[in-house]
Motif scaffolding. Structure first.
Motif, PDB file in Angstrom:
ATOM      1  N   LYS A  37      10.381   0.203  -3.943  1.00 49.74           N
ATOM      2  CA  LYS A  37       9.109   0.110  -3.229  1.00 49.74           C
ATOM      3  C   LYS A  37       9.333   0.182  -1.721  1.00 49.74           C
ATOM      4  N   ASP A  44       4.079   0.093   0.185  1.00 48.62           N
ATOM      5  CA  ASP A  44       3.635  -0.467  -1.094  1.00 48.62           C
ATOM      6  C   ASP A  44       3.342  -1.951  -0.936  1.00 48.62           C
ATOM      7  N   ASP A 101       1.742  -3.217  -8.422  1.00 46.27           N
ATOM      8  CA  ASP A 101       1.845  -1.823  -8.040  1.00 46.27           C
ATOM      9  C   ASP A 101       2.200  -0.926  -9.221  1.00 46.27           C
TER      10      ASP A 101
END
Length: 289
Positions: free
Chosen positions: A70, A151, A288
């Motif tokens: 991420k 993210d 996510d």
């Protein structure tokens, strides 16, 4: 310009206060919204009690998310006692400033860092700022740092429910989520309980509770021994309804990693402590998915 402004005879000459009263957003507000729109998830790490290892938890959450692929920003808003530069061995680093935008310091391929500690001329420098100045600096760290597309933005706050955590949660908005850190001590739990109430009052969501220093990992045998009582975080979870994310044991090597600034999770990926951190970030990663 809002519809109200278009029909107003004073359009174009009113003050910022008048525009705010009419619902017209300032340029600063628009710029903040633009920056935040490029950050998917905002994770605020806080605690009502000092000395619970909150910065260590924040740093390891950020590093774990980055290791998972991420894009992560780590923001240290502990104005008076910034710990992140030491924890990540970034002391002495200075961010570049270009066209009023600050470039965050790169720690790894997917992890960028910003801290007041990067702006102080020496470790002896005391920051003597009142609330309005601190609020302005925190806003700059969010709005005027070139975070880009992230993210996750992980924010490390100082202990308590004062200017710094209040400003962060208000600026990031209701979509921000708090990770609240406690230790097994009831003295810490009493203060952390107030932190959970605080998060709700500002309209944010408690993602979960982390019980840090829960047991001691023996460096000789590798077993975990309960020096203090454990389970306080889980009990607090049941009392408040906030999810319990897990426990992190007191590990001498994790403490050494913080002092010496190396990535514990990379050096000891199979340790019980590393596995406990992985368990804690699982629901954060799920945001996510």
């Amino acid at each position: 310009m809002s519809d109200a402004c278009k029909s107003c005879s004073s359009a174009g000459s009113c003050s910022p206060q008048d525009k705010a009263a009419c619902g017209e957003k300032s340029e600063a507000e628009k710029e903040l919204e633009k920056v935040l729109s490029r950050i998917k998830h905002k994770i605020v790490v806080l605690s009502g009690k000092g000395g619970v290892g909150k910065s260590t938890v924040a740093a390891n959450i950020a590093m774990s998310l980055a290791r998972a692929g991420k894009k992560v920003g780590l923001l240290d808003v502990d104005v008076h006692g910034p710990s992140i530069p030491r924890l990540l061995s970034l002391k002495g680093q200075h961010p570049n400033v270009d066209d009023n935008m600050i470039e965050p310091v790169a720690y790894a391929k997917n992890l960028w860092v910003m801290s007041t500690g990067f702006l102080l001329p020496s470790d002896d420098e005391a920051v003597v700022w009142r609330g309005p100045v601190k609020i302005g600096v925190i806003r700059q760290f969010i709005q005027n740092v070139a975070w880009g597309d992230l993210d996750f933005l992980v924010v490390d706050c100082p202990p308590g429910t004062g200017d710094e955590p209040l400003t962060v949660l208000q600026l990031l908005g209701e979509e921000s989520k708090a990770v609240v850190v406690t230790t097994p001590h009831m003295l810490a739990v009493d203060d952390v309980r107030r932190s959970i109430t605080f998060v709700g009052l500002v309209g944010a969501t408690v993602l979960g509770i982390v019980e840090n220093m829960s047991g001691f990992v023996c460096p000789d045998c590798g077993k975990t021994h309960e020096i203090f009582k454990s389970g306080a975080g889980e009990k607090l979870s049941l009392e408040t309804g906030a999810p319990f994310l897990g426990r992190i044991p007191f590990d001498p090597e994790l403490a050494r990693a913080g002092d010496e600034g190396f990535n514990y999770l990379t050096v000891y990926p199979e340790s019980e402590t590393a596995k406990s951190v992985e368990k804690i970030i699982a629901p954060i990663l799920a945001l996510d998915a």
